[in-house]
Scaffold this active site. Structure first.
Site, PDB file in Angstrom:
ATOM      1  N   ASP A 157       0.646  -1.163   0.205  1.00 25.62           N
ATOM      2  CA  ASP A 157      -0.139  -0.072   0.045  1.00 25.62           C
ATOM      3  C   ASP A 157       0.876   1.280   0.053  1.00 25.62           C
ATOM      4  OD1 ASP A 157      -2.157   1.906   1.090  1.00 25.62           O
ATOM      5  OD2 ASP A 157      -3.275   0.117   0.852  1.00 25.62           O
ATOM      6  N   HIS A 214      -3.427   6.741   3.474  1.00 28.33           N
ATOM      7  CA  HIS A 214      -4.225   5.535   2.987  1.00 28.33           C
ATOM      8  C   HIS A 214      -3.807   4.324   3.552  1.00 28.33           C
ATOM      9  CE1 HIS A 214      -5.567   2.275   0.166  1.00 28.33           C
ATOM     10  NE2 HIS A 214      -6.785   3.146   0.057  1.00 28.33           N
ATOM     11  N   SER A 544     -11.058  -0.414  -0.619  1.00 28.99           N
ATOM     12  CA  SER A 544      -9.703  -0.335   0.012  1.00 28.99           C
ATOM     13  C   SER A 544      -9.845  -0.536   1.495  1.00 28.99           C
ATOM     14  CB  SER A 544      -8.997   1.199  -0.252  1.00 28.99           C
ATOM     15  OG  SER A 544      -8.266   1.281  -1.256  1.00 28.99           O
TER      16      SER A 544
END
Length: 762
Positions: A157, A214, A544
């Site tokens: 990620d 994120h 996600s």
């Protein structure tokens, strides 16, 4: 094999004799073009597949690098920069390098060359969800003492904010002795017993620190440690943790923010970096690879870094979990539909961060916002102005003291609020498009705001169109509320199937919470945001967020059943999923609040506690995948790219997608007609050993369905039994929808094992 494939095969054999392998490859490979679809003469990053050298496992990293460099025209560019970016050992047999298309064409004639393609890019696609999914409740996984201890989740990620309290190692066990990773100095991440590895891959080694948020959010959902004081601007306050709070994390940063001079920053995740992250995760011996990465298209398996790398991981006993993508609500937009990837769609929970819009005509419309300032006087009705996308500087002089109506798009919602605040606007109403439907966002705004559904947005527009200059509104903040219905529901943005590359296998496999999910965040949010913080949290939405819920649950299963194969774990998750919502109905689609298609929900909402004890599992022998890939039309060389060695499909008995021992069944009448029979084999994994099951069938509309046996009797653990299901088109029925839903349930006194059934119609 059809006539074209037969002719191509014979042509290939002829080329071997006349021209050798290199000549045959040159004739059979696809043209090399850049990732925009046009010819490019400039330097690009190419991912190059080559023959695996003999005894590759005995080669040192330096020797493998030298083998790969032997394909290059020279070791360095004119600038002095090395051409070779990555030398892969496990994810693929090959390397990534800076090359021009002409240099690649010259490479095609070299012995050992297989295939080259320009890399593609991908994009990045909780206080409450452990309880919502039943994991933290009495009788759930945590209640039995299973919190994922000793299991390693590799997160591919955006990196991590390692100093966040969610990644404290309080109560954590030592890392497993098998783990071969570390926090490299270049990563700038300090390891502890929670984060046991960290590396960055940005066309070479780089930092693994998360400057975006994120990666931190995703990692905390999967395996964040307990933190008692989580909240977002005072909302959703409580104790937060991931699904597997005692599992270890190994971080592989492959996404980096790129600042453009005229556009907002982008966050590409380059295919060469993704493959290198997966390659290293395999070397480090993680148990699960978590990938919340998606694309706007679904390439062939050998061109999809997530799918290709996951197949290599699978062959080493590593489970791969990936997001389905955020390209809903249209069908046929799903990412990563290979059967060896557990593909996850997004659902909403029953929690809302309520911000109610009250119009001058008395109508009240419930929306959401995380920023709910007590200083805002909701008793005062304010004038409304229509701001379209709220980023036009010529309109800003109209915003002062008013509530601004904003459509979604052009710029991020929070950025719209910043512009309105700068123009001295009083508040903002965000109006969903038809595509976004009823999926609203509880974002951390910088001014009073409310995110409304499409239908409620239409009410606001109608009112404004009628009243114009006299139109007024206010926002009433009501904090965190629960028991919203219907729930769970499929998020409007969640990518739908059917899969376009897998031959008809039902995808997504399951859905999981992915709307307004609370997770760790590297900096403060709301007014005065961007200050680094060890205790900040934020709401985010997307598949996600859904995928790491399933990765964490996979860790719990791996802890309880350490010897289960990835396909057994995948089966447990699929067959234990809930196909009904909290009120006993099929989940709805939040675009229009109507029953969601089976290709939107898959098997249903993941159920972490039931997945730990599924009763029966469907396993797939990894060795059958070449025969499956042959059935999809992959060629000798494409199989060589994917599998590491060529397979002559003409000599293989093909295994159609419907015949894979997958835990769902799909009958695709778009491809064939008539009677279709499928075989499934189940293994008894119940702790008690002896168990008796009876069949319960829900027949999909439009077909007839016959089962070879109505009972399965097991006398010992690991015993296997097979059955056949035969489908035929029902002449008395006329399906009106493109997809029919049914299921086959095996029911015992202790277990219910549900196999979802999907029928695709032309």
């Amino acid at each position: 094999m059809d006539d074209f494939d037969t002719g191509r095969f014979r042509f290939c054999v002829l080329l071997f004799f006349l021209c050798g392998i290199a000549g045959a490859v040159k004739q059979l490979l696809l043209p090399i073009v850049d990732d925009r679809g046009g010819k490019s003469n400039g330097l690009q990053t190419f991912i190059v597949n080559v023959e695996e050298p003999e005894d590759v496992e005995l080669l040192s990293s330096r020797e493998l690098k030298q083998w790969h460099e032997s394909f290059l025209p020279n070791a360095t560019l004119d600038s002095g920069e090395p051409r070779l970016i990555y030398s892969y050992r496990h994810a693929i047999s090959g390397f990534a390098a800076k090359l021009t298309p002409e240099e690649v064409r010259a490479m095609e004639a070299m012995e050992g060359f297989v295939y080259a393609r320009p890399e593609a890019t991908m994009q990045i696609e909780t206080t409450y969800t452990p309880q919502f999914l039943g994991i933290s409740k009495m009788g759930g996984a945590w209640d039995s003492g299973n919190m994922g201890e000793g299991v390693i989740i590799g997160v591919i990620d955006f990196g991590i904010a390692a100093d966040h309290y969610s990644f404290s190692d309080d109560g954590m066990p030592l890392p497993p002795a098998k783990f071969r990773g570390s926090c490299t100095p270049k990563s700038k991440v300090t390891c502890n017993n929670k984060i046991i590895g960290a590396r960055g891959f940005n066309s070479g080694p780089d930092t693994a620190v998360d400057e975006n948020g994120h990666g931190t959010h995703v990692a905390s959902i999967a395996a964040g440690n307990f933190y008692d004081h989580a909240e977002v601007l005072g909302m959703a306050a409580g104790a937060a943790s991931g699904m597997a709070p005692r599992a270890h994390l190994s971080i592989y940063k492959v996404c980096y923010t790129v600042q453009h001079s005229t556009q907002r920053p982008s966050a590409p995740c380059r295919g060469s970096d993704v493959l290198s992250g997966i390659d290293r995760a395999i070397v480090d011996e993680v148990d699960i690879i978590q990938m919340s990465l998606g694309a706007n298209s679904t390439p062939p398996f050998y061109q999809d870094a997530v799918v290709h790398g996951s197949l290599s991981a699978l062959r080493r006993g590593i489970s791969a979990v990936a997001s389905a993508g955020n390209n809903g609500p249209d069908h046929l937009k799903l990412s990563h539909d290979a059967p060896w990837v557990l593909t996850v769609g997004a659902s909403s929970t029953d929690r809302r961060i309520r911000a109610t819009v009250k119009l001058g005509n008395g109508m009240e419309l419930d929306g959401e916002s995380a920023y709910q300032p007590t200083s805002f006087d909701s008793s005062v009705m304010l004038p409304i102005v229509y701001g379209l996308f709220c980023n036009d500087s010529s309109q800003m002089n109209q915003f002062s003291g008013k509530i601004v109506l904003c459509e979604l798009g052009d710029i991020e919602n929070i950025e719209k609020g910043k512009l309105i605040l700068q123009a001295q606007g009083a508040a903002m109403i965000l109006m969903n498009s038809m595509e976004r439907g009823y999926t609203t966002s509880s974002e951390a705004h910088v001014l009073p705001a409310s995110s409304l559904s499409y239908n409620d947005s239409l009410e606001v527009v109608r009112y404004y169109a009628k009243e114009r200059a006299s139109a007024t509104a206010t926002i009433v903040f009501k904090g965190t509320v629960f028991n919203n219905r219907p729930s769970p529901a499929v998020a409007s943005f969640s990518s739908r199937g059917p899969g376009t590359r897998n031959g008809g296998i039902l995808k997504p496999d399951v859905i999981a919470p992915g709307v307004n999910i609370l997770g760790a965040w590297p900096f403060e949010v709301g007014p005065g945001a961007a200050t680094p913080s060890q205790s900040a949290f934020n709401f985010m939405s997307g598949t996600s967020m859904a995928a790491p819920h399933v990765s964490g649950i996979t860790a719990l299963i791996r802890k309880q059943h350490p010897h289960w194969s990835p396909s057994a774990i995948q089966s447990a998750i699929i067959t234990s999923a809930d196909d009904r919502d909290l009120d006993g109905n099929y989940p709805v689609d939040e675009q229009f609040v109507r029953t969601a298609d089976v290709v939107a929900v898959g098997a249903g909402q993941v159920n972490g506690s039931k997945a730990l004890d599924p009763g029966l599992v469907y396993e797939i022998d990894v060795g059958i995948y070449p025969a499956y890939l042959c059935s999809l039309g992959y060629t000798y060389w494409e199989l060589k790219i994917l599998w590491g060695k060529g397979v002559i499909c003409h000599h293989q008995q093909h295994v159609d997608a419907s015949q894979l021992n997958y835990p769902s069944i799909t009958i695709d009448y778009r491809r064939t007609r008539g009677v279709i029979s499928v075989k499934r084999t189940v293994k008894n994994v119940a702790a008690g050993g002896a168990e008796h099951y009876r069949a319960r069938i829900t027949i999909p509309p439009g077909v007839t369905m016959a089962l070879s046996t109505n009972a399965l009797h097991f006398s010992r653990p690991d015993e296997e039994q097979s059955y056949h299901v035969t489908f035929a088109i029902d002449p008395a029925a006329s399906p009106t929808l493109p997809f029919s839903r049914g299921k086959l349930e095996w029911v015992s006194a202790q277990h219910l094992v549900a196999t979802p059934i999907a029928v695709y119609w032309p």
